[in-house]
Write an enzyme that holds these catalytic residues in place. Structure first.
Site, mmCIF file in Angstrom:
data_model
loop_
_atom_site.group_PDB
_atom_site.id
_atom_site.type_symbol
_atom_site.label_atom_id
_atom_site.label_comp_id
_atom_site.label_asym_id
_atom_site.label_seq_id
_atom_site.Cartn_x
_atom_site.Cartn_y
_atom_site.Cartn_z
ATOM 1 N N GLU A 198 0.810 -1.223 0.000
ATOM 2 C CA GLU A 198 0.000 0.000 0.000
ATOM 3 C C GLU A 198 0.843 1.274 0.000
ATOM 4 O O GLU A 198 0.542 2.247 0.690
ATOM 5 C CB GLU A 198 -0.992 -0.026 1.174
ATOM 6 C CG GLU A 198 -1.992 -1.172 1.037
ATOM 7 C CD GLU A 198 -3.005 -1.263 2.166
ATOM 8 O OE1 GLU A 198 -2.870 -0.519 3.161
ATOM 9 O OE2 GLU A 198 -3.941 -2.085 2.061
ATOM 10 N N GLU A 316 -4.963 -8.543 -1.508
ATOM 11 C CA GLU A 316 -5.519 -8.489 -0.151
ATOM 12 C C GLU A 316 -6.937 -7.958 -0.231
ATOM 13 O O GLU A 316 -7.187 -6.932 -0.860
ATOM 14 C CB GLU A 316 -4.658 -7.587 0.738
ATOM 15 C CG GLU A 316 -5.132 -7.492 2.184
ATOM 16 C CD GLU A 316 -4.273 -6.543 3.014
ATOM 17 O OE1 GLU A 316 -3.029 -6.700 2.986
ATOM 18 O OE2 GLU A 316 -4.841 -5.645 3.661
#
Length: 542
Positions: A198, A316
């Site tokens: 991220e 994810e």
């Protein structure tokens, strides 16, 4: 006697009222079995093991327990059994804290300490450490259970924080180099290395510019090429493990160049925060579920136009972020979202779908305290056992509350159909056809004086093989419902039987109910059904 008669009519009235309260609706499905529209990886189902310590908390609750890469009880028999049930379950080791992990190997000049609370650190935690003794123990588990491993590397090492979460500077690859080298020296097989978590686009907590990120990926790829010269197979390289940002993702493919990044990994939390009181309403709203399809579609186009050598992975996805929704993410109702996600992602050529998490948080497939499977575990296992790689197109004529997906059956002939009924009051009667107008649900009357039953069926259906027999004319159904009709139950029923571990802690066998091929197909309100048509001829699956 009069009382008994009166009671009978009262019960009859109640029963009739309950029947009338449920609607009946027809749905017609047309499956194109002549060709596949997409294909998943052999190990499409994936689950993550995160780095969060036990004192990671959200909304005044701390649901992670001891479930991280560092402190998970690897000797718990339920854990090994849960992984082994998939035969080759893909596990992704990674998460928010992975870019703060040091590997205790080689010439590490920084003290290697475990995570601790630190207000100045990312996400409120200090740097953490992966000791090689622990890495050895993890790999023993992977080898014993047949797990396929993706490992997320620290992509912030060597950089410095400048402003508003932005990090600058070249990546220091020395620790990752030594860690990968140690992994190879021990003979540990890693299916893929993922770079960062991220950090793409605006990032979550931290971000790195795309030019720098692409440059560092080229460097990491050269390290992998060098270290794996005499070790096969060479792992794939994945990036960036973040939320899809069209411009950033496309630039990453351009900067890194052909055949550097093997798969673009993106994250999905399309249900919002875990404390949202509307989570269940969102899960059961087809319009809300459809919104994420734009992300799948656009990422697929980005890859086609800018990096056709790469594939798309969901690296994810936990539905609701901040550890998931308590009493939602770990209950039956979450399977409506989860299975719909698996079906939708596959249609857009997603190769792998990693669920957050295998264990830990509210969204774990396993309960973080007891290691007992939650309902989504069984949904994942059924998908893994029944749905093959080939994705088939389904044209649905009916309510949007009936979600439908079809795949070539797993390791056998035929088609597997997934029906998801989001309606709370409608039972759908489903008529299934193929594009050649061959009906799976047969309505043709049979003249037994002129033709045998088998002969008529042979004429109506393109069967696999040339020696169809009467006992082969069936379908297999796996009907999923919640215990006591409670959507927030942590117990899932398969064909009316509770799914529970055996006395030895083994995962129960998931057995179907066989139905006559000529019997009606229906699905009750707020339930899920996998249907396997083992004898349906599927030219596109060959």
């Amino acid at each position: 006697m009069g009382f008994q008669i009166a009671l009978f009519f009262v019960l009859l009235l109640v029963f009739s009222t309950s029947i009338l309260a449920q609607d009946l609706d027809d749905a017609r499905l047309v499956i194109d079995a002549n060709t596949t529209i997409a294909e998943t990886d052999d190990n499409y189902i994936c689950a993550t093991i995160d780095w969060w310590p036990h004192d990671k908390c959200n909304y005044n609750q701390c649901p992670w327990k001891f479930s991280s890469v560092i402190n998970l009880d690897l000797s718990h028999p339920f854990l090994a059994n849960a992984i082994q049930a998939f035969k080759n379950l893909r596990l992704r080791l990674g998460g928010s804290l992975q870019d703060q992990v040091l590997y205790e190997v080689g010439n590490l000049k920084t003290p290697c300490k475990q995570f601790g609370k630190d207000k100045s650190g990312l996400f409120g935690f200090s740097m953490g450490c992966l000791h090689m003794k622990r890495w050895d123990e993890l790999n023993n588990l992977f080898k014993m259970t047949g797990a396929v491993v993706t490992f997320g590397l620290n992509a912030l090492r060597g950089r410095h924080h400048v402003r508003r979460g932005s990090w600058k500077g070249d990546w220091d690859s020395s620790n990752a180099h030594d860690f990968i080298n140690y992994t190879i020296s021990k003979g540990y097989r890693i299916d893929s290395w993922e770079f960062g978590n991220e950090l793409s686009g605006k990032g979550i907590g931290a971000s790195v510019g795309v030019e720098q990120y692409g440059k560092d990926l080229v460097h990491l790829n050269s390290i992998i090429d060098e270290l794996y010269t005499n070790f096969q197979p060479k792992p794939a390289l994945l990036a960036p493990g973040g939320f899809y940002d069209k411009s950033w993702f496309e630039q990453l493919l351009e900067v890194s160049g052909p055949r550097v990044v093997n798969a673009l990994t993106h994250h999905i939390y399309n249900l919002g925060p875990g404390n949202d009181h509307n989570l269940i309403n969102k899960i059961l709203d087809p319009d809300h579920l459809n919104k994420i399809s734009a992300t799948f579609r656009n990422l697929s186009l980005s890859i086609q136009m800018n990096g056709p050598w790469a594939s798309a992975w969901v690296g994810e996805s936990g539905g609701a972020y901040n550890s998931g929704g308590p009493h939602v993410s770990d209950t039956f109702v979450d399977s409506f979202w989860y299975l719909d996600q698996l079906g939708m992602a596959a249609k857009y050529d997603t190769k792998v779908y990693c669920r957050q998490t295998l264990i830990g948080g509210n969204y774990g497939l396993l309960n973080a305290s007891t290691f007992i499977p939650n309902p989504d575990y069984y949904s994942a296992l059924l998908w893994h056992q029944l749905m093959g790689k080939g994705v088939l197109d389904v044209l649905s004529h009916g309510s949007p509350y009936l979600r439908t997906y079809a795949h070539c059956s797993k390791e056998r002939a035929g088609v597997t159909l997934l029906l998801i009924n989001l309606s709370n009051q409608t039972t759908f009667n489903v008529d299934v056809k193929c594009t050649s107008n061959t009906e799976l649900h047969l309505k043709e009357s049979i003249d037994t004086r002129k033709k045998s039953f088998t002969h008529s069926l042979k004429r109506s259906i393109s069967w696999v093989g040339d020696k169809a027999s009467e006992e082969r004319f069936f379908r297999e159904e796996y009907h999923l419902t919640p215990e006591a009709e409670n959507l927030q139950s942590t117990t899932m029923l398969l064909n009316g039987q509770a799914l529970q571990l055996t006395e030895r802690g083994d995962v129960p066998s998931l057995s179907p109910v066989r139905r006559d091929i000529n019997s009606p197909i229906n699905i009750a309100p707020l339930s899920i059904k996998f249907i396997v048509f083992p004898n349906f001829n599927t030219p596109g699956c060959k």
